[in-house]
Motif scaffolding. Structure first.
Motif, PDB file in Angstrom:
ATOM      1  N   ALA A  27       0.886  -1.307  -0.114  1.00  0.00           N
ATOM      2  CA  ALA A  27       0.035   0.130   0.040  1.00  0.00           C
ATOM      3  C   ALA A  27       0.845   1.200  -0.024  1.00  0.00           C
ATOM      4  CB  ALA A  27      -0.926   0.065   1.107  1.00  0.00           C
ATOM      5  N   VAL A  28       0.497   2.211  -0.584  1.00  0.00           N
ATOM      6  CA  VAL A  28       1.062   3.345  -0.715  1.00  0.00           C
ATOM      7  C   VAL A  28       0.227   4.892  -0.205  1.00  0.00           C
ATOM      8  CG1 VAL A  28       2.848   2.816  -2.634  1.00  0.00           C
ATOM      9  CG2 VAL A  28       0.717   3.960  -3.269  1.00  0.00           C
ATOM     10  N   LYS A  29      -1.221   4.211  -0.052  1.00  0.00           N
ATOM     11  CA  LYS A  29      -2.058   5.339   0.368  1.00  0.00           C
ATOM     12  C   LYS A  29      -2.442   4.782   1.961  1.00  0.00           C
ATOM     13  CE  LYS A  29      -1.873   8.181  -3.066  1.00  0.00           C
ATOM     14  NZ  LYS A  29      -1.674   9.502  -2.823  1.00  0.00           N
ATOM     15  N   TYR A  30      -2.848   5.783   2.468  1.00  0.00           N
ATOM     16  CA  TYR A  30      -3.285   5.291   3.935  1.00  0.00           C
ATOM     17  C   TYR A  30      -4.778   4.623   4.009  1.00  0.00           C
ATOM     18  CZ  TYR A  30      -4.341   5.594   8.782  1.00  0.00           C
ATOM     19  OH  TYR A  30      -4.678   5.155  10.122  1.00  0.00           O
ATOM     20  N   HIS A  31      -5.583   5.057   3.400  1.00  0.00           N
ATOM     21  CA  HIS A  31      -6.866   4.258   3.163  1.00  0.00           C
ATOM     22  C   HIS A  31      -6.887   2.963   2.675  1.00  0.00           C
ATOM     23  CE1 HIS A  31      -6.684   5.985  -0.955  1.00  0.00           C
ATOM     24  NE2 HIS A  31      -7.761   5.084  -1.243  1.00  0.00           N
ATOM     25  N   VAL A  32      -5.911   2.279   2.193  1.00  0.00           N
ATOM     26  CA  VAL A  32      -5.721   0.920   1.931  1.00  0.00           C
ATOM     27  C   VAL A  32      -4.624   0.003   2.789  1.00  0.00           C
ATOM     28  CG1 VAL A  32      -6.845   1.171  -0.472  1.00  0.00           C
ATOM     29  CG2 VAL A  32      -4.402   1.126  -0.074  1.00  0.00           C
ATOM     30  N   ILE A  33      -4.229   0.898   3.758  1.00  0.00           N
ATOM     31  CA  ILE A  33      -3.063   0.532   4.667  1.00  0.00           C
ATOM     32  C   ILE A  33      -3.671  -0.987   5.286  1.00  0.00           C
ATOM     33  CG2 ILE A  33      -3.502   1.346   6.786  1.00  0.00           C
ATOM     34  CD1 ILE A  33      -0.197   1.084   5.194  1.00  0.00           C
ATOM     35  N   ASP A  34      -4.728  -1.253   5.416  1.00  0.00           N
ATOM     36  CA  ASP A  34      -5.107  -2.598   6.069  1.00  0.00           C
ATOM     37  C   ASP A  34      -4.885  -3.743   5.086  1.00  0.00           C
ATOM     38  OD1 ASP A  34      -6.096  -1.282   8.381  1.00  0.00           O
ATOM     39  OD2 ASP A  34      -8.314  -1.311   7.861  1.00  0.00           O
ATOM     40  N   LEU A  35      -4.715  -3.669   3.817  1.00  0.00           N
ATOM     41  CA  LEU A  35      -4.550  -4.653   2.971  1.00  0.00           C
ATOM     42  C   LEU A  35      -2.699  -4.835   2.687  1.00  0.00           C
ATOM     43  CD1 LEU A  35      -7.220  -4.137   0.429  1.00  0.00           C
ATOM     44  CD2 LEU A  35      -7.310  -5.504   2.226  1.00  0.00           C
ATOM     45  N   ASP A  36      -2.114  -3.709   3.421  1.00  0.00           N
ATOM     46  CA  ASP A  36      -0.762  -3.986   3.190  1.00  0.00           C
ATOM     47  C   ASP A  36      -0.070  -5.320   3.417  1.00  0.00           C
ATOM     48  OD1 ASP A  36       1.736  -2.412   2.373  1.00  0.00           O
ATOM     49  OD2 ASP A  36       2.356  -2.477   4.424  1.00  0.00           O
ATOM     50  N   GLU A  37       0.941  -5.675   2.387  1.00  0.00           N
ATOM     51  CA  GLU A  37       1.580  -7.168   2.588  1.00  0.00           C
ATOM     52  C   GLU A  37       0.644  -8.201   2.506  1.00  0.00           C
ATOM     53  OE1 GLU A  37       4.612  -7.349   5.261  1.00  0.00           O
ATOM     54  OE2 GLU A  37       5.351  -5.344   5.004  1.00  0.00           O
ATOM     55  N   GLN A  38      -0.584  -8.104   2.225  1.00  0.00           N
ATOM     56  CA  GLN A  38      -1.495  -9.416   1.982  1.00  0.00           C
ATOM     57  C   GLN A  38      -1.191  -9.939   0.646  1.00  0.00           C
ATOM     58  OE1 GLN A  38      -5.529  -9.291   2.882  1.00  0.00           O
ATOM     59  NE2 GLN A  38      -5.447  -7.843   4.700  1.00  0.00           N
ATOM     60  N   ARG A  39      -1.635 -11.180   0.285  1.00  0.00           N
ATOM     61  CA  ARG A  39      -1.145 -11.585  -0.863  1.00  0.00           C
ATOM     62  C   ARG A  39      -2.370 -12.015  -1.575  1.00  0.00           C
ATOM     63  NH1 ARG A  39       2.823 -11.867   2.490  1.00  0.00           N
ATOM     64  NH2 ARG A  39       4.796 -11.839   1.998  1.00  0.00           N
ATOM     65  N   PHE A  40      -2.361 -12.155  -2.843  1.00  0.00           N
ATOM     66  CA  PHE A  40      -3.339 -12.433  -3.551  1.00  0.00           C
ATOM     67  C   PHE A  40      -3.134 -13.144  -5.090  1.00  0.00           C
ATOM     68  CE2 PHE A  40      -4.132  -8.620  -1.329  1.00  0.00           C
ATOM     69  CZ  PHE A  40      -5.460  -8.588  -0.985  1.00  0.00           C
ATOM     70  N   ASP A  41      -3.989 -13.827  -5.539  1.00  0.00           N
ATOM     71  CA  ASP A  41      -3.734 -14.454  -6.806  1.00  0.00           C
ATOM     72  C   ASP A  41      -3.803 -13.468  -7.905  1.00  0.00           C
ATOM     73  OD1 ASP A  41      -3.430 -16.962  -5.518  1.00  0.00           O
ATOM     74  OD2 ASP A  41      -5.877 -17.150  -5.393  1.00  0.00           O
TER      75      ASP A  41
END
Length: 65
Positions: A27-41
């Motif tokens: 994430a580079v924006k605060y409003h999406v920080i909860d998803l930072d470093e999560q993994r997706f397909d």
């Protein structure tokens, strides 16, 4: 796959980078920080997760102090 910029609402909000056969979101924006470093397909899964996160915040009742 190389790193890829993820946009939401026309604004760059993070990148995905390859990580152990998946994509790690940075994430580079605060409003999406909860998803930072999560993994997706896929990058589309990241966008859906961002959409769901933003929607949940917009519909959550606000606390009055």
């Amino acid at each position: 796959m190389q790193k890829q910029v993820i946009e939401f609402g026309g604004e760059p909000v993070g990148i995905v980078i390859p990580d152990a056969d998946r994509l790690k979101f940075i994430a580079v924006k605060y409003h999406v920080i909860d998803l930072d470093e999560q993994r997706f397909d896929t990058p589309d899964q990241v966008r859906l997760a961002i959409r769901d996160l933003v929607r949940s915040r917009n519909t959550a009742p606000s606390a009055h102090v």
